[in-house]
Design a protein around this motif. Structure first.
Motif, PDB file in Angstrom:
ATOM      1  N   ARG A  48      -3.570  -0.928  -5.837  1.00 42.60           N
ATOM      2  CA  ARG A  48      -2.795  -2.085  -5.405  1.00 42.60           C
ATOM      3  C   ARG A  48      -3.383  -3.356  -6.003  1.00 42.60           C
ATOM      4  NH1 ARG A  48      -2.190  -1.899   0.922  1.00 42.60           N
ATOM      5  NH2 ARG A  48      -1.289  -3.902   0.441  1.00 42.60           N
ATOM      6  N   THR A  79       1.456   1.887  -0.947  1.00 42.52           N
ATOM      7  CA  THR A  79       0.093   2.183  -1.374  1.00 42.52           C
ATOM      8  C   THR A  79       0.134   3.047  -2.629  1.00 42.52           C
ATOM      9  OG1 THR A  79      -0.075   4.220  -0.085  1.00 42.52           O
ATOM     10  CG2 THR A  79      -0.717   2.182   1.019  1.00 42.52           C
ATOM     11  N   SER A  90      -8.093   2.383  -4.993  1.00 42.48           N
ATOM     12  CA  SER A  90      -6.788   1.788  -4.721  1.00 42.48           C
ATOM     13  C   SER A  90      -6.246   1.163  -5.997  1.00 42.48           C
ATOM     14  CB  SER A  90      -6.932   0.711  -3.638  1.00 42.48           C
ATOM     15  OG  SER A  90      -5.736  -0.018  -3.518  1.00 42.48           O
ATOM     16  N   ASP A 104       3.511  -2.372   3.464  1.00 41.25           N
ATOM     17  CA  ASP A 104       3.157  -2.408   2.053  1.00 41.25           C
ATOM     18  C   ASP A 104       3.039  -1.001   1.486  1.00 41.25           C
ATOM     19  OD1 ASP A 104       3.027  -5.163   2.092  1.00 41.25           O
ATOM     20  OD2 ASP A 104       0.851  -5.229   2.410  1.00 41.25           O
TER      21      ASP A 104
END
Length: 70
Positions: free
Chosen positions: A50, A24, A48, A22
């Motif tokens: 995400r 980031t 983050s 994934d």
């Protein structure tokens, strides 16, 4: 960027992208305080970017010049 002789602030958006894992992305904001010419204190937050639950982290640190080489 410097705000005055002692205080500074910074920010950045960063991330990674590698095949098979994934990606980031994060947002980082920080502040620094020059105690003297040899000691700088810093602290900041990172979040983050995400999808999903927000993940926050905090950090503190210092830079101390022990000796002058040049």
């Amino acid at each position: 960027t410097s705000l005055d002789e002692r205080w500074g602030v910074g920010g950045e958006v960063s991330g990674t992208n590698q095949r098979g894992v994934d990606a980031t992305r994060q947002l980082l904001v920080s502040t620094s305080y020059n105690v003297s010419k040899r000691l700088v204190l810093d602290a900041g937050l990172a979040r983050s970017l995400r999808a999903g639950a927000a993940q926050w982290s905090a950090f503190t640190g210092f830079t101390w010049t022990a000796t002058r080489l040049f």
